[in-house]
Design a protein around this motif. Structure first.
Motif, PDB file in Angstrom:
ATOM      1  N   CYS A   9      21.377  -0.383  18.895  1.00 25.39           N
ATOM      2  CA  CYS A   9      21.066   0.962  18.392  1.00 25.39           C
ATOM      3  C   CYS A   9      20.111   0.813  17.208  1.00 25.39           C
ATOM      4  N   ASN A  10      19.050   1.598  17.213  1.00 23.91           N
ATOM      5  CA  ASN A  10      18.061   1.558  16.120  1.00 23.91           C
ATOM      6  C   ASN A  10      17.419   0.175  15.984  1.00 23.91           C
ATOM      7  N   LEU A  11      17.022  -0.381  17.109  1.00 21.53           N
ATOM      8  CA  LEU A  11      16.449  -1.728  17.130  1.00 21.53           C
ATOM      9  C   LEU A  11      15.004  -1.701  16.650  1.00 21.53           C
ATOM     10  N   PRO A  12      14.692  -2.429  15.569  1.00 21.61           N
ATOM     11  CA  PRO A  12      13.314  -2.460  15.084  1.00 21.61           C
ATOM     12  C   PRO A  12      12.418  -3.223  16.065  1.00 21.61           C
ATOM     13  N   ALA A  13      11.145  -2.895  16.032  1.00 26.38           N
ATOM     14  CA  ALA A  13      10.173  -3.472  16.960  1.00 26.38           C
ATOM     15  C   ALA A  13      10.202  -4.988  16.956  1.00 26.38           C
TER      16      ALA A  13
END
Length: 146
Positions: free
Chosen positions: A90-94
């Motif tokens: 969840c909310n994985l940064p690029a």
């Protein structure tokens, strides 16, 4: 991400008996919802705060996804009791999308994630709307009937 979206994501992932959450942080709502559905959940993060905040019944591993994805045996490196059917975040940064996909490939698992919201995925994806403006991206494999 709002609680309704996290619940809908858990609904999408609950077909998998075992799952691995990458970068659980201090909000383990999806992992907790999966555990409540009787699923086996392991979570990983580099943060001590994440270890302290891990939901009850969720196995926690302090680990960096980039290191685990490159490990000779990711299952052994994480001491997983069984192979996860899905690796999700969840909310994985690029910058963590490629290593998360690589880990899912190494574990022969489906890979799915949501982004931080202001970033687009940097790996090829199929979009799957969770709720409202939150989107669950499926990168590898299939979830449900998609």
């Amino acid at each position: 991400m709002n609680p309704t979206a996290r619940g809908r994501i858990a609904d999408r992932l609950s077909d998998f008996e075992a799952s691995l959450e990458v970068g659980i942080g201090e909000n383990g709502a999806v992992a907790a919802a999966l555990r409540a559905r009787g699923r086996d959940v392991t979570a990983m993060d580099v943060s001590d705060a994440a270890a302290e905040a891990a939901p009850e019944g969720v196995r926690f591993r302090r680990a960096d996804v980039t290191e685990i994805a490159a490990a000779a045996d990711p299952m052994a490196a994480l001491a997983l009791p069984r192979a996860p059917g899905v690796v999700y975040a969840c909310n994985l940064p690029a910058e963590l999308q490629r290593p998360t996909l690589r880990l899912a490939e190494r574990l022969d698992a489906v890979c799915a994630f949501t982004t931080l919201g202001f970033e687009e995925p940097v790996v090829p994806v199929r979009r799957r709307h969770a709720v409202g403006s939150d989107t669950l991206y499926v990168v590898r494999g299939r979830i449900g009937s998609d």
